[in-house]
Design an enzyme around this catalytic site. Structure first.
Site, PDB file in Angstrom:
ATOM      1  N   HIS A 260      49.810  51.833  31.343  1.00  0.00           N
ATOM      2  CA  HIS A 260      48.987  51.261  32.149  1.00  0.00           C
ATOM      3  C   HIS A 260      47.551  51.038  30.881  1.00  0.00           C
ATOM      4  O   HIS A 260      46.501  51.711  31.187  1.00  0.00           O
ATOM      5  CB  HIS A 260      48.317  52.379  33.097  1.00  0.00           C
TER       6      HIS A 260
ATOM      7  N   GLU B 210      52.935  57.818  37.582  1.00  0.00           N
ATOM      8  CA  GLU B 210      52.718  57.545  36.270  1.00  0.00           C
ATOM      9  C   GLU B 210      52.442  58.897  35.548  1.00  0.00           C
ATOM     10  O   GLU B 210      51.795  59.114  34.807  1.00  0.00           O
ATOM     11  CB  GLU B 210      51.206  56.741  36.235  1.00  0.00           C
TER      12      GLU B 210
HETATM   13  N1  LIG Z   1      47.230  47.020  34.328  1.00  0.00           N
HETATM   14  C1  LIG Z   1      45.997  47.204  34.558  1.00  0.00           C
HETATM   15  O1  LIG Z   1      45.330  48.043  33.781  1.00  0.00           O
HETATM   16  C2  LIG Z   1      45.178  46.452  35.601  1.00  0.00           C
HETATM   17  C3  LIG Z   1      43.822  46.384  35.130  1.00  0.00           C
HETATM   18  C4  LIG Z   1      42.931  45.448  36.197  1.00  0.00           C
HETATM   19  C5  LIG Z   1      43.756  45.095  37.342  1.00  0.00           C
HETATM   20  N2  LIG Z   1      45.019  45.529  37.739  1.00  0.00           N
HETATM   21  C6  LIG Z   1      45.689  45.232  38.901  1.00  0.00           C
HETATM   22  O2  LIG Z   1      45.747  43.650  38.789  1.00  0.00           O
HETATM   23  C7  LIG Z   1      45.461  43.432  40.428  1.00  0.00           C
HETATM   24  C8  LIG Z   1      44.728  42.001  40.439  1.00  0.00           C
HETATM   25  O3  LIG Z   1      43.621  42.050  39.850  1.00  0.00           O
HETATM   26  P1  LIG Z   1      42.692  40.705  40.207  1.00  0.00           P
HETATM   27  O4  LIG Z   1      41.244  41.127  39.448  1.00  0.00           O
HETATM   28  O5  LIG Z   1      43.334  39.523  39.876  1.00  0.00           O
HETATM   29  O6  LIG Z   1      42.394  40.931  41.676  1.00  0.00           O
HETATM   30  P2  LIG Z   1      41.947  39.567  42.740  1.00  0.00           P
HETATM   31  O7  LIG Z   1      41.308  40.346  43.857  1.00  0.00           O
HETATM   32  O8  LIG Z   1      40.794  38.797  42.058  1.00  0.00           O
HETATM   33  O9  LIG Z   1      43.076  38.928  43.063  1.00  0.00           O
HETATM   34  C9  LIG Z   1      44.172  39.330  43.811  1.00  0.00           C
HETATM   35  C10 LIG Z   1      44.793  38.334  44.587  1.00  0.00           C
HETATM   36  O10 LIG Z   1      46.010  38.951  45.307  1.00  0.00           O
HETATM   37  C11 LIG Z   1      45.811  38.094  46.775  1.00  0.00           C
HETATM   38  N3  LIG Z   1      46.459  38.885  47.627  1.00  0.00           N
HETATM   39  C12 LIG Z   1      46.207  40.003  48.160  1.00  0.00           C
HETATM   40  N4  LIG Z   1      47.152  40.406  49.114  1.00  0.00           N
HETATM   41  C13 LIG Z   1      48.241  39.229  48.960  1.00  0.00           C
HETATM   42  C14 LIG Z   1      49.376  39.178  49.656  1.00  0.00           C
HETATM   43  N5  LIG Z   1      49.635  40.186  50.402  1.00  0.00           N
HETATM   44  N6  LIG Z   1      50.260  38.153  49.231  1.00  0.00           N
HETATM   45  C15 LIG Z   1      49.988  37.481  48.387  1.00  0.00           C
HETATM   46  N7  LIG Z   1      48.589  37.608  47.692  1.00  0.00           N
HETATM   47  C16 LIG Z   1      47.883  38.533  47.967  1.00  0.00           C
HETATM   48  C17 LIG Z   1      44.439  37.929  47.052  1.00  0.00           C
HETATM   49  O11 LIG Z   1      44.136  36.696  47.948  1.00  0.00           O
HETATM   50  C18 LIG Z   1      43.918  37.609  45.488  1.00  0.00           C
HETATM   51  O12 LIG Z   1      43.862  36.164  45.426  1.00  0.00           O
HETATM   52  C19 LIG Z   1      44.393  44.304  41.035  1.00  0.00           C
HETATM   53  O13 LIG Z   1      44.466  44.672  42.197  1.00  0.00           O
HETATM   54  C20 LIG Z   1      44.832  45.765  40.256  1.00  0.00           C
HETATM   55  O14 LIG Z   1      45.897  46.477  40.886  1.00  0.00           O
HETATM   56  C21 LIG Z   1      45.621  46.298  36.735  1.00  0.00           C
END
Ligand SMILES: NC(=O)c1ccc[n+]([C@@H]2O[C@H](COP(=O)([O-])OP(=O)(O)OC[C@H]3O[C@@H](n4cnc5c(N)ncnc54)[C@H](O)[C@@H]3O)[C@@H](O)[C@H]2O)c1
Length: 310
Positions: A282, A256
């Site tokens: 982002h 990034e």
């Molecule tokens: N673009 C952005 O600005 C932004 C903002 C917030 C979050 N995010 C990203 O989005 C991701 C998801 O956020 P969330 O709040 O839904 O998280 P969350 O923890 O609620 O959901 C993540 C899901 O991924 C699953 N998971 C973990 N490892 C896995 C694997 N190997 N295979 C399949 N599934 C798997 C988990 O079981 C869970 O259900 C965060 O980890 C973060 O990196 C990005």
């Protein structure tokens, strides 16, 4: 209690903490060197994504009891090391979920109707109506990889717009709503749109690699609003060049850093001169509403901790 705020937070966060009796130093531009030098004076610390909290900072933090990360990902903090020193690490897991889910949904519509390409073309004074025929998302299959806070919200929204929603996750949710849980292979093979919502951990790093792309439908659309590195960008580049992937929308990147030509994916064009990849820097969590919820939650966590330990 003395709290150091290291990144930009909503004014309400500082106001609430001060009203609760917490002494707050707001230093949103603090450097890594200043942080190591000054952190010993604080009991609590608030960070967003800019500030890194490696071992060096934790070793210098003689009085630190709590780190609150406004946002979801904890990859900027050495969580295990902090916890081994008795420091509690908290985040605001749900505050920005809807903002990210809406961005991913917006990207699906933008890819289907090529809205950014049409806009760029209009701005250039063109009228490329014939070349801008789109597709509908209704009736298409959305495959979600990761069905947590964000993935499940997006699934409900997409189903309401007439999409068939399938997902792959390592856990089985109690109430998947209108979505169907399937294997990773099925998600890869059956999706017209594939959207990633997993954290970046070793098991998810380069989860979409050349082997995964090879299993997908020709003409699939990829959306990554999760973390850079979950998609292998070199493999995505090749899959776009070969036509396997029709288009991609990215909010996050392997690297990034701001520099000309990075990421190189944005240089790819189709035969009509339209970009093959659309994206944003982002901004997934960056909405007025999402930031207000993050700000509120950060203050509440810190105030609870202050009252518990007072
Ligand atoms: N673009 C952005 O600005 C932004 C903002 C917030 C979050 N995010 C990203 O989005 C991701 C998801 O956020 P969330 O709040 O839904 O998280 P969350 O923890 O609620 O959901 C993540 C899901 O991924 C699953 N998971 C973990 N490892 C896995 C694997 N190997 N295979 C399949 N599934 C798997 C988990 O079981 C869970 O259900 C965060 O980890 C973060 O990196 C990005």
């Amino acid at each position: 209690m003395k709290v150091l705020v290291c990144d930009q937070v909503a004014p309400v966060t500082i106001q609430m903490m001060e009203e609760a009796g917490i002494e707050v130093d707001n230093r949103p531009d603090i450097t890594a060197e200043e942080l190591v030098r000054d952190i010993a004076a604080y009991d609590g610390m608030v960070v967003r994504s800019r500030t890194k909290v490696p071992r060096e900072v934790i070793d210098a933090a003689d009085n630190l009891k709590i780190i609150v990360r406004g946002g979801v990902g904890l990859d900027n903090i050495d969580v295990a090391y902090a916890q081994s020193k008795g420091i509690s690490v908290r985040n605001t897991p749900k505050a920005s979920s809807n903002s990210v889910a809406e961005l991913a949904l917006g990207y699906m519509l933008a890819l289907a109707r090529r809205i950014p390409q049409a806009c760029a073309s209009m701005t250039a004074g063109e009228w490329k109506k014939k070349q801008l025929k789109g597709t509908e998302i209704a009736g298409k299959t959305l495959g979600l990889i990761g069905f947590g806070n964000i993935g499940s919200l997006l699934g409900r929204k997409a189903a309401a717009l007439g999409m068939d929603v399938i997902f792959y996750d390592v856990i089985t949710p109690e109430d998947p709503g209108p979505a169907r849980q399937v294997s990773l292979e099925q998600v890869l093979q059956e999706s017209d749109y594939l959207s990633l919502h997993v954290p970046k951990v070793p098991a998810t790093t380069h989860m979409l690699n050349a082997e995964a792309f090879a299993q997908m439908k020709d003409g699939v659309f990829i959306i990554n609003c999760a973390r850079g590195g979950v998609v292998d960008e070199d493999a995505l580049y090749d899959a776009l060049l070969s036509g396997k992937v029709a288009g991609a929308a990215l909010d996050v990147y392997e690297d990034e850093k701001v520099q000309p030509g990075n990421p190189r994916l944005f240089s790819l064009q189709d035969k009509d001169g339209f970009c093959r990849v659309i994206g944003s820097p982002h901004v997934g969590a960056s909405t007025v509403e999402g930031q207000a919820r993050v700000g509120l939650e950060v203050a509440e966590i810190m105030i609870d901790d202050y009252r518990e330990n007072a």
